[in-house]
Design a protein around this motif. Sequence first.
Motif, PDB file in Angstrom:
ATOM      1  N   UNK A  70       0.825  -1.210   0.000  1.00  0.00           N
ATOM      2  CA  UNK A  70       0.000   0.000   0.000  1.00  0.00           C
ATOM      3  C   UNK A  70       0.856   1.255   0.000  1.00  0.00           C
ATOM      4  N   UNK A  71       1.984   1.189   0.661  1.00  0.00           N
ATOM      5  CA  UNK A  71       2.850   2.364   0.789  1.00  0.00           C
ATOM      6  C   UNK A  71       3.917   2.433  -0.287  1.00  0.00           C
ATOM      7  N   UNK A  72       3.985   1.416  -1.165  1.00  0.00           N
ATOM      8  CA  UNK A  72       4.903   1.508  -2.292  1.00  0.00           C
ATOM      9  C   UNK A  72       6.091   0.579  -2.264  1.00  0.00           C
ATOM     10  N   UNK A  73       6.056  -0.458  -1.430  1.00  0.00           N
ATOM     11  CA  UNK A  73       7.160  -1.415  -1.343  1.00  0.00           C
ATOM     12  C   UNK A  73       6.609  -2.814  -1.595  1.00  0.00           C
ATOM     13  N   UNK A  74       7.155  -3.502  -2.587  1.00  0.00           N
ATOM     14  CA  UNK A  74       6.687  -4.845  -2.935  1.00  0.00           C
ATOM     15  C   UNK A  74       7.846  -5.833  -2.826  1.00  0.00           C
ATOM     16  N   UNK A  75       7.975  -6.515  -1.680  1.00  0.00           N
ATOM     17  CA  UNK A  75       9.056  -7.493  -1.518  1.00  0.00           C
ATOM     18  C   UNK A  75       8.755  -8.781  -2.282  1.00  0.00           C
ATOM     19  N   UNK A 179      -6.602   1.752   4.668  1.00  0.00           N
ATOM     20  CA  UNK A 179      -7.512   2.834   4.270  1.00  0.00           C
ATOM     21  C   UNK A 179      -8.199   2.516   2.941  1.00  0.00           C
ATOM     22  N   UNK A 180      -9.413   3.020   2.778  1.00  0.00           N
ATOM     23  CA  UNK A 180     -10.200   2.725   1.573  1.00  0.00           C
ATOM     24  C   UNK A 180      -9.821   3.651   0.430  1.00  0.00           C
ATOM     25  N   UNK A 181      -8.545   3.626   0.032  1.00  0.00           N
ATOM     26  CA  UNK A 181      -8.075   4.456  -1.077  1.00  0.00           C
ATOM     27  C   UNK A 181      -8.293   3.723  -2.399  1.00  0.00           C
ATOM     28  N   UNK A 186      -7.962  -1.262  -5.611  1.00  0.00           N
ATOM     29  CA  UNK A 186      -7.463  -1.937  -6.818  1.00  0.00           C
ATOM     30  C   UNK A 186      -6.550  -3.109  -6.456  1.00  0.00           C
ATOM     31  N   UNK A 187      -5.710  -2.929  -5.446  1.00  0.00           N
ATOM     32  CA  UNK A 187      -4.844  -4.023  -4.991  1.00  0.00           C
ATOM     33  C   UNK A 187      -5.688  -5.193  -4.499  1.00  0.00           C
ATOM     34  N   UNK A 228     -14.534  -5.343  -0.004  1.00  0.00           N
ATOM     35  CA  UNK A 228     -13.762  -4.133  -0.268  1.00  0.00           C
ATOM     36  C   UNK A 228     -12.920  -3.779   0.941  1.00  0.00           C
ATOM     37  N   UNK A 229     -11.771  -3.161   0.680  1.00  0.00           N
ATOM     38  CA  UNK A 229     -10.965  -2.639   1.781  1.00  0.00           C
ATOM     39  C   UNK A 229     -11.729  -1.490   2.435  1.00  0.00           C
ATOM     40  N   UNK A 230     -11.760  -1.490   3.719  1.00  0.00           N
ATOM     41  CA  UNK A 230     -12.396  -0.396   4.452  1.00  0.00           C
ATOM     42  C   UNK A 230     -11.410   0.149   5.458  1.00  0.00           C
TER      43      UNK A 230
END
Length: 231
Positions: A70-75, A179-181, A186-187, A228-230
């Motif tokens: 979510x924050x931009x890091x994909x291990x 968070x429901x961004x 989409x993720x 859905x993410x909430x």
Amino acid sequence: VLLRESPAAAARLRPGETILPVAALAVRPAGDGPPLIRTLLAAAGAPDAGTDWLAAFADLAVPPLLRLLSRGVAPAAHGQNLLVVLDAHARPRRLVYRDLADVRLSPGRLARHGFDAAPVGGRVIDDDPEVLRTMLFGHLFGTTFGTLVSALADHDRTAGTRLWRVVAAAAGRACDGLPASPENRADRAALFAPELRVKALTLMRLRGVDRDEWMPLPNPLADPPQRECTS
């Protein structure tokens, strides 16, 4: 020459604890026999606790890794990079991640969360959400959880289906904690989509290529009702 610190030092092991790559839990002894994880559970007096063990492992692994995405890091959280600390009863307690060579960083996502991308380049930097999701989902669910479910189910398809539901439930709870961004939604949609992209290692070796090859397979997480993410 590459010098690595022992994972045991990073894990700060307590008395009775041990650390090993998750992939080792699926290893069978010479001459065949049950996978190591089943042997450990039986020795701990919990021969039928595969569901409980997997639920505990999923609750350790999935939330922080989805939060990182979510924050931009994909291990690349496959079973050799992801190590698990087990207590004296073989219960998963903590995780250690090693080898950042295949991590992917999204400058766009990082910036939206107040972080600057590390001063690196090449394949590590990528803002394409499909690349980020494939890197994490393909390794974590396609490889790590696929290996664990296979080892715990041990050819029992009914047990395998039940175990995948445990993983899906943990993924749903992890989604609910974000968070429901639009990005998180989409993720989440990609995570529970009908197909999951996994690394095609055999194809890569047959072709003799030094780049990652991926292929879509039926997603074992796709059966639960869509959520859905909430926040």
